[in-house]
Design a protein around this motif. Structure first.
Motif, short mmCIF file in Angstrom:
data_model
loop_
_atom_site.label_atom_id
_atom_site.label_comp_id
_atom_site.label_asym_id
_atom_site.label_seq_id
_atom_site.Cartn_x
_atom_site.Cartn_y
_atom_site.Cartn_z
N THR A 190 0.68 -1.17 -0.02
CA THR A 190 0.06 0.04 -0.02
C THR A 190 0.76 1.26 -0.08
N GLY A 191 0.28 2.30 -0.57
CA GLY A 191 1.16 3.57 -0.54
C GLY A 191 1.83 3.90 -1.67
N TYR A 192 2.45 5.03 -1.77
CA TYR A 192 3.20 5.31 -2.99
C TYR A 192 4.27 4.26 -3.21
N TRP B 434 -7.12 1.52 4.75
CA TRP B 434 -5.63 1.21 4.35
C TRP B 434 -4.92 0.10 5.26
N ARG B 438 2.09 1.89 7.65
CA ARG B 438 3.48 1.52 7.20
C ARG B 438 4.59 2.34 7.95
N PHE B 462 -5.91 8.88 0.75
CA PHE B 462 -4.70 7.92 0.69
C PHE B 462 -4.21 7.50 1.92
N VAL B 463 -3.33 6.53 1.73
CA VAL B 463 -2.69 6.14 3.26
C VAL B 463 -2.49 7.16 4.19
N ILE B 466 -3.25 10.72 4.03
CA ILE B 466 -2.80 12.01 3.14
C ILE B 466 -3.83 12.23 1.95
#
Ligand SMILES: Cc1cc2nc3c(=O)[nH]c(=O)nc-3n(C[C@H](O)[C@H](O)[C@H](O)COP(=O)(O)OP(=O)(O)OC[C@H]3O[C@@H](n4cnc5c(N)ncnc54)[C@H](O)[C@@H]3O)c2cc1C
Lengths: 496, 466
Positions: A190-192, B434, B438, B462-463, B466
């Motif tokens: 997940t994420g960029y 999400w 992370r 977003f995660v 964001i």
């Protein structure tokens, strides 16, 4: 070139981190680290050999405390000066961090330290029918850390992809000493896509201390073909025809006639010295697939006037065919005291025209250009052989290189396909990227590397910081006008 | 309309033209995201217009959500603010198509279906067999990061996106990568946009590597009484010399859905009924092209491996049935959405060997919380686990939240990743979309800060919010 001195107390501190024997400061020893595979030079003030990630963290923190620039180094085979200490400081050499940490055969993943030599990884997993697919021609020496930094390719990346397609997770030490894990062994983190950003960032965003990579199944069958042509045009037209015909071999390498003769005189690989060019084509996969493709290749080569298509009958013959290709640069290097290999990419439809025009550019400046390259993906490696002791030659080589690269850009291509920008081509970047593009890239670099201590003076032409976007437009004009070649950059260097 | 809305409409009309700016109710309703409606819908025609719009939004702290055909606006976390729907369907130009070099450069609004038609004329294609194929735009497909069954043979978007131009939240028009198949000049910023849900900028041009269309395609369906047999066969195939272009596992419940109605996104698909062995686990292995000899080899290997894995049956789909099945496989996500008003689809990524654990975890969560479950899993380790309740009420939402949290923990333990791909908007307040936070979230925030310091782009989706 400004070289910062590091004071003796700071050196002692560094010695306490890694042990005395693991720090070099003696100028004669440092000289060895002043070079890589490129024509550039840059001398570090000290060289350090960390044993583990904890030491790398400590080194980065030390560099921050003392304001010392740092640069990572793998095997030093880089061809764009990436590992050189352009602004002095400490060079962090990963040769001791060369352990394969884990191999997960079931999931086809390996976890390695950055100093692991590319070929050693493939060797270690071959018994299980696997390999690490990206195979730079320098794979016997270059390291995974260097490959990650340069997003290295190789002959077989035509089918298997380049480094970025095979790296799934990295552990990096950021320039401020923070240790972070990005990406993940499992798919679709997940994420960029930070791994996608890091691979190919040429050691400017962080020091890689661990990499998790994919392992690829070895093909059941490999067929290697050598197609011999009377002219270079016939060979390049064959490549264009293969591509347009939608046939993707595992590898498709080309060597021109001039190079064939030089290589053969040194290596005696049995290459046809009267040929105009040859293509080394490899197809692989299930037996039936490889056979079908080999037949298709032979047919297309024939249609494009190949004089002869040899097929290796066994592993020994296959190795013989590759021997010429793998040692070509070495052989060319013996023709003249110095050599300079280029790394442009063009659309494959333009290959015949590109090679003709590169030859003309070379002749105009009095050089014969040797071409040994990854033809299947349009990645040219024109090789210029010269003698830097002759006055004016180095400057003419640089001018020739600049014209070749400009041609690649005009044709819709790029200035580097795999060797990187480093300190060789930073000044050419404005030919490809607008000031806005470059500023954004600088801002990304500053986000990771705010003090600019990690690998300064590389990739992006120096100048405008991230906060100064407004003043850029006028300055970029000036930047573009003087973006000559790399000559100015290396004018202060000793002769290569 | 609010005063700010009036002013905004005026300025946007000035930039994009009256015919491309709208506040009418049906238009606004089309671009509602998780219950939040934009004030204005604007359809810019160029990167320059987008930059101007962003300049305006940054100055007035207005939030923008980019959209293509709007098929994936339900993805991501709930937006915290939303003023402008930036619809990119007008920017559908094919800028360059070099069939000889196998490269393509297109605007974000180009529909996948139209691109497929264009490429097919040259016997080429983009290996993106993604859901909502009839409507989906290329920009939305890339920004959503959705995968396709073809990833087995061709990889995911990051493997064939060569470069892009985009407009960032600072109204900068920039690009990275290039148009040739190999390139290492500069940072690969375009990779950051894949799956970024419009939080870094708007893609205005995308350059791809295209691929030759295989001469023919074949699809084997092999059925099993249990998941372990299916997993065993997949592992054998992956280790064998034959190379499928797609390799997926369907749970019995999903196989049953495939056999029912065609998905609403492609109602014309021929019905697949009796020939699908159900209710059983099914391995679907697709192969493209090849000589008669290779096809025979593939058939032989498949038969051998199916026997070794103790399959209960194998079907080789003929040319009439194959497109219908392929359509269902491609449209599996909308098919699942059709199946339940509260469909909650988790996207989980684990190493191949951990897929069995995730199946088990999903089954026990489903049982524990009384939720029907369907699973689609790709051999690479990408799993879609869908909970399909019959209705959406407070109680159901509570159970869905518990199940989603359990799956997120199971994925993290594997180790792997999980996120909610689609769910009812009301669920988003009750669980995180999400999954586990992370370790590199800090770095992601730094990236966001560079691209969108004012936070005007899809805030909250977003995660890590964001
Ligand atoms: C004969 C020859 C053939 C070649 N053939 C090919 C080819 O086919 N394809 C190809 O792509 N290249 C080729 N190269 C170029 C070169 O081998 C590659 O660029 C290789 O990836 C460099 O690896 P290295 O370990 O030598 O790195 P170095 O040269 O030591 O360093 C390269 C870059 O990596 C950075 N770096 C090194 N380690 C780390 C780390 N741990 N963390 C962060 N940054 C790090 C350095 O700072 C530097 O910027 C060839 C070179 C030679 C001499």
């Amino acid at each position: 070139m400004t070289q910062r001195r590091i004071n003796p107390e700071a050196i002692q501190e560094l010695e306490r981190i890694v042990g005395r024997e693991q720090v070099l400061t003696d100028p004669t020893e440092l000289r060895l680290y002043e070079y890589d595979g490129s024509v550039e030079t840059g001398r570090p003030d000290c060289v350090v050999f960390p044993a583990n990630k904890g030491e790398v963290v400590a080194i980065a923190r030390w560099a921050n405390r003392h304001g010392v620039p740092m640069v990572g180094r793998g095997a030093g085979t880089g061809l764009s000066g990436g590992a050189l200490a352009r602004e002095g400081g400490v060079q962090v050499v990963f040769s001791r961090m060369n352990h394969i940490l884990a191999i997960d055969y079931e999931n086809r993943r390996a976890v390695v330290e950055p100093g692991v030599v590319n070929m050693d990884l493939s060797r270690a997993v071959a018994h299980a029918g696997l390999h690490y697919a990206p195979d730079p021609s320098s794979q016997k020496a270059c390291t995974i850390g260097g490959n990650v930094a340069e997003n290295a390719g190789g002959p077989h990346t035509l089918r298997y992809g380049v480094t970025t397609n095979h790296v799934v997770a990295l552990e990096v030490v950021l320039p401020d000493g923070e240790l972070v894990r990005i990406g993940g062994a499992a798919p679709d983190p997940t994420g960029y896509d930070l791994v996608g950003l890091f691979v190919g960032s040429e050691g400017t965003l962080g020091l890689v201390v661990e990499a998790t990579v994919k392992l690829t199944r070895l093909p059941e069958t490999v067929k290697t073909l050598l197609a011999v042509f009377e002219t270079a045009d016939d060979a390049t037209e064959t490549v264009a025809a293969l591509t347009a015909g939608g046939i993707t071999p595992a590898a498709c390498e080309m060597m021109d006639g001039w190079t064939i003769r030089i290589v053969e005189s040194w290596i005696h690989a049995g290459l046809p010295t009267d040929a105009g060019a040859l293509l080394l084509i490899e197809v692989d996969g299930a037996r039936e697939a490889a056979e079908e493709q080999a037949a298709a290749m032979t047919e297309i080569c024939g249609r494009n006037r190949a004089r002869e298509v040899r097929v290796a009958r066994d592993e020994r013959e296959r190795e013989a065919l590759w021997k010429g290709r793998k040692n070509a640069f070495g052989a060319l290097g013996r023709v003249a005291p110095d050599s300079y290999v280029q790394d442009g990419v063009i659309p494959r439809t333009r290959l015949p025209e590109a090679l003709r025009r590169i030859g003309e550019i070379g002749r105009k400046h009095g050089f014969e250009v040797g071409n040994v390259f990854h033809a299947g993906d349009g990645n040219l490696h024109p090789m210029l052989c010269f003698d830097s002791r002759e006055p004016g030659q180095f400057e003419r080589v640089i001018e020739t290189a600049r014209e070749i690269i400009t041609l690649c850009i005009e044709m819709g291509g790029t200035i580097t396909g795999e060797h990187g920008v480093g300190m060789e081509k930073d000044r050419l970047m404005p030919l490809l990227f607008s000031e806005a593009d470059l500023t954004l890239m600088r801002c990304v670099r500053e986000a990771f590397n705010p003090l600019g201590l990690l690998n300064p003076g590389k990739v992006l032409p120096s100048g405008k910081g991230c906060g100064e976007i407004r003043v850029l437009s006028t300055m970029s004009q000036a930047g573009r006008a003087e973006s000559g070649g790399t000559a100015g950059r290396s004018s202060g260097k000793s002769q290569p | 309309m609010s005063a700010i809305g009036e002013k905004l409409l005026g300025t946007l009309t000035g930039i994009a033209g009256e015919e491309n700016t709208s506040v009418n109710a049906p238009d606004i309703a089309r671009y509602v995201v998780d219950g939040l409606a934009p004030q204005v819908v604007v359809r810019p025609g160029s990167a320059e217009e987008i930059a101007e719009i962003f300049r305006l939004c940054a100055a007035d702290k207005l939030a923008v959500i980019p959209a293509g055909s709007g098929t994936k606006l339900r993805m991501g976390g709930p937006p915290t603010r939303y003023d402008v729907a930036l619809v990119l369907t007008r920017m559908a130009r094919v800028h360059a198509y070099d069939a000889g070099d196998l490269t393509l450069s297109v605007g974000p609004g180009a529909r996948l279906a139209d691109l497929a038609t264009l490429l097919e004329k040259q016997r080429q294609f983009l290996p993106l067999a993604v859901p909502f194929a009839a409507k989906a735009t290329i920009g939305g497909t890339v920004a959503s990061g959705i995968d396709s069954p073809l990833r087995q043979g061709y990889g995911t978007t990051r493997d064939f996106l060569l470069g892009a131009e985009f407009v960032t939240g600072t109204a900068t028009i920039a690009k990275s990568g290039g148009r040739v198949v190999k390139n290492v000049a500069g940072y690969d910023l375009h990779k950051l946009f894949i799956g970024s849900l419009g939080t870094l900028g708007v893609l205005t041009r995308l350059n791809f590597k295209t691929f030759p269309l295989p001469e023919s395609s074949r699809m084997f369906l092999v059925s099993f009484a249990g998941a372990s047999g299916a997993l065993d066969l997949v592992e054998r195939i992956v280790r064998s010399p034959i190379e499928p272009s797609s390799l997926d596992i369907l749970s019995p419940s999903l196989a049953q859905l495939f056999g029912g109605r065609a998905p609403s996104t492609d109602p014309g698909l021929a019905p697949i009924d009796s020939w699908l062995p159900s209710p059983e686990w099914v391995v679907a292995a697709g192969f493209g092209g090849g000589s008669a000899a290779l096809q025979q080899r593939v058939a032989d290997e498949m038969a051998r491996m199916a026997a070794e894995a103790k399959a209960s049956g194998t079907v080789l789909l003929d040319d009439k049935k194959r497109p219908a099945f392929w359509g269902q496989l491609r449209e599996a996500v909308p098919l699942l959405l059709d199946a339940s008003p509260g469909a909650t689809i988790l996207r989980i990524g684990v190493l191949p060997k951990c897929m069995g654990e995730i199946f088990t975890a999903a089954q026990s969560s489903a049982e524990r919380h009384g939720l029907p479950l369907a699973i689609l899993a790709r051999a690479a380790g990408a799993i879609y686990a869908a909970f399909l309740p019959e209705k959406v009420d407070e109680d159901t939402l509570g159970r869905l939240a518990l199940a989603a949290n359990e799956m997120s923990e199971a994925a993290a333990a594997a180790p792997g990743f999980s996120s909610i791909l689609y769910c009812p908007a009301q669920l988003k307040g009750k669980t995180t979309v999400w999954g586990r936070e992370r370790a590199d979230l800090g770095l992601m925030r730094k990236v966001k800060q560079v691209f969108d310091p004012e936070g005007i782009l899809s805030p909250g989706r977003f995660v890590g919010g964001i």
